[in-house]
Design a protein around this motif. Structure first.
Motif, short mmCIF file in Angstrom:
data_model
loop_
_atom_site.label_atom_id
_atom_site.label_comp_id
_atom_site.label_asym_id
_atom_site.label_seq_id
_atom_site.Cartn_x
_atom_site.Cartn_y
_atom_site.Cartn_z
N ARG A 23 1.98 1.74 -3.36
CA ARG A 23 0.99 2.20 -3.84
C ARG A 23 0.52 3.61 -3.97
NH1 ARG A 23 -2.91 3.25 -6.76
NH2 ARG A 23 -4.58 2.20 -7.60
N LEU A 24 0.73 4.18 -2.58
CA LEU A 24 0.31 5.57 -2.14
C LEU A 24 1.58 6.57 -2.36
CD1 LEU A 24 -1.71 4.87 1.17
CD2 LEU A 24 -2.44 4.30 -1.22
N TRP A 84 1.15 10.02 -4.17
CA TRP A 84 -0.18 10.67 -3.92
C TRP A 84 0.10 12.08 -3.23
CZ3 TRP A 84 -4.26 7.47 -0.40
CH2 TRP A 84 -4.71 6.47 -1.35
N GLU A 128 -8.44 7.47 -4.42
CA GLU A 128 -8.05 8.57 -5.49
C GLU A 128 -9.15 9.21 -6.24
OE1 GLU A 128 -5.54 5.88 -7.76
OE2 GLU A 128 -3.89 5.89 -6.41
N ALA A 178 -6.59 -4.02 -1.32
CA ALA A 178 -5.46 -2.85 -1.21
C ALA A 178 -5.92 -1.92 -2.59
CB ALA A 178 -4.36 -3.25 -1.20
N ASP A 179 -6.06 -2.46 -3.59
CA ASP A 179 -6.00 -1.73 -4.99
C ASP A 179 -7.29 -1.04 -4.99
OD1 ASP A 179 -3.70 -2.25 -6.04
OD2 ASP A 179 -4.05 -3.98 -6.99
N ALA A 191 -7.17 2.10 -2.64
CA ALA A 191 -6.62 3.10 -3.31
C ALA A 191 -6.99 3.75 -4.44
CB ALA A 191 -5.12 2.30 -3.62
N ARG A 192 -7.53 2.91 -5.59
CA ARG A 192 -8.42 3.53 -6.24
C ARG A 192 -9.50 4.39 -6.05
NH1 ARG A 192 -8.46 -1.58 -8.83
NH2 ARG A 192 -10.58 -1.66 -8.43
N LEU A 223 0.84 -1.19 0.04
CA LEU A 223 -0.09 0.04 0.13
C LEU A 223 0.96 1.36 -0.06
CD1 LEU A 223 -3.05 -0.93 2.22
CD2 LEU A 223 -3.14 0.64 0.26
#
Ligand SMILES: Cc1ncc(COP(=O)(O)O)c(C=O)c1O
Length: 449
Positions: free
Chosen positions: A357-358, A361, A439, A431-432, A435-436, A354
């Motif tokens: 992935r972040l 941001w 966003e 997790a995806d 996150a999506r 994560l």
């Protein structure tokens, strides 16, 4: 096709709140204490893993886990089986007056997770706040001193002793009159807003100077201080980690003056950060460690763990009727099996995933000021503008609400932070999705500025 509960991602089938939810909300408004703080109208009915279904058949991906409690997910079959078996055998006995096997069994397993060579002992409670109350009493009893030092932004509970240590939001104290005396609060090392421009590794040296140079010289002689209490990662305060050196230095100061070093791991513990305890990342050895929340996957249990030479209170000096109830202990033993065998490592791995992935941001979204934390304890601080760092509580609240309407459950923390505290079993697809979804929420909320 999996049922909504077996699916990995959410499915909304009504507008929110749906008709059944509305009925419950009306009844709730009539009969429930208005002190509860509900951010959005989720009316939960069932849960499995990281999915929660509401009373209208909508399913949600749960990145709140009942405030970081459902560590093994909702209704893990092994936890449910342990609860059912125990409930059919013995529901209550009161560990204050009688013995049962699971008490020393769980205590032994818990203390094995604690760092430090000295043997430890355990007192079981019903909640986090009761663990903190006990820790205050134990620190006073062990040192025969009565002063305490705590930190701004920290949350330790809502009973009068724990509330006296809590300095999170003034509404939590307002109207309740005088609290416990002899407590001083000092700033928490908050790297994103560090007045001295330090980094996440170096923030806090001036606070330690203040403690030794001001508090100990002008207010409390250190020989009168029973305990210093800290959350290694601030929870309700906004998911703010304390630097490693800071925790190590606090320990040094405590040892130097015979002060109990009390670590509140009620929110940060039980594998959430990828180790049993967040304090392990700093290599410290607390004198007293408090746990609750994730310890029993949702059954009410807390624990005070302390060095054997500290937990010397005499029979009758402290007790509880329900604390360490056999059904809660059975749930905790099953929870520890799962965290040990799979979920601690999964929290570390999914946390790393994560954070990867972040990572962009703060570059991609001007309203994301800071992304921080460890493992599956992640804080996202929302600001009006990255340059001014103006706290944007309204945008944070809007994002939390938008996420709910997209099927993702998250909670706020602090004034303007979103916390991610999912069950420790989440996978990459979940997790995806989270996150999506966030966003999308940032884009939509960003348009409102
Ligand atoms: C760090 C910390 N300590 C103590 C508590 C109090 O726990 P409880 O709500 O179980 O009384 C909490 C609850 O949020 C917490 O986060």
């Amino acid at each position: 096709m999996p049922t909504t509960l077996e699916a990995k991602t959410p499915r909304l089938v009504t507008a929110l709140p749906g008709p059944n939810a509305k009925r419950v909300l009306e009844q709730d408004a009539k009969f429930m204490s208005p002190s509860y703080t509900r951010d959005y109208p989720l009316v939960a009915k069932r849960g499995l893993g990281a999915i929660v279904e509401d009373v209208d058949g909508n399913s949600f991906l749960d990145f709140a886990a009942g405030i970081a409690v459902c560590s093994t997910g909702h209704c893990h079959p092994k936890v449910v089986a342990a609860i059912q078996k125990q409930a059919a055998e013995l529901i209550h006995m009161s560990g204050t007056d009688f013995y049962y096997e699971s008490m020393p069994q769980l205590a032994e397993r818990l203390v094995r997770t604690m760092p430090g060579a000295e043997s430890k002992k355990v007192f079981f409670t019903n909640s986090g706040t009761e663990a903190i109350e006990g820790a205050i009493k134990l620190a006073r009893y062990a040192t025969r001193r009565d002063k305490m030092i705590a930190f701004y932004g920290c949350f330790h509970g809502r009973t009068m002793g724990a509330l006296s240590l809590t300095a999170s939001k003034s509404t939590q104290r307002k109207g309740f009159g005088a609290l416990l005396g002899g407590i001083e609060h000092i700033p928490y090392p908050y790297a994103y807003r560090c007045a001295h421009g330090h980094t996440a590794e170096t923030c806090g040296a001036e606070i330690l100077e203040q403690l030794e140079g001001q508090i100990f010289k002008r207010l409390f002689d250190p020989e009168d201080v029973a305990g210093i209490i800290i959350e290694p990662i601030q929870g309700e305060g906004g998911y703010v980690p304390a630097p490693k050196f800071f925790l190590q230095e606090l320990q040094r100061i405590c040892r130097q003056h015979g002060i109990m070093f009390i670590v509140d791991e009620v929110q940060s513990g039980m594998g959430r950060t990828g180790k049993w305890w967040a304090s392990e990342h700093a290599g410290i050895e607390p004198d007293i460690l408090c746990s609750a929340k994730g310890i029993a996957s949702g059954m009410p249990l807390g624990a005070i763990m302390a060095r054997e030479s500290v937990m010397l209170w005499k029979p009758g000096s402290h007790g509880t009727t329900f604390g360490g109830n056999p059904v809660c202990l059975a749930a905790a033993l099953a929870t520890m099996d799962l965290i040990e065998s799979e979920y601690k490592e999964n929290a570390r791995r999914m946390g790393e995933y994560l954070f990867g992935r972040l990572a962009d941001w703060t570059k991609n979204f001007n309203i994301v000021g800071d992304v921080r934390g460890r493992g599956l304890m992640i804080g996202i601080e929302i600001v009006r503008d990255q340059r001014t760092k103006e706290k944007a509580a309204d945008l944070r609240n809007a994002i939390v609400d938008l996420a709910f309407h997209k099927g993702l459950l998250v909670l706020g923390a602090g004034e303007n932070t979103i916390r991610l505290s999912p069950p420790l079993l989440i996978d990459q697809e979940q997790a995806d999705f989270a996150a999506r979804t966030l966003e999308e929420c940032f884009r939509e909320a960003g348009k409102k500025i």
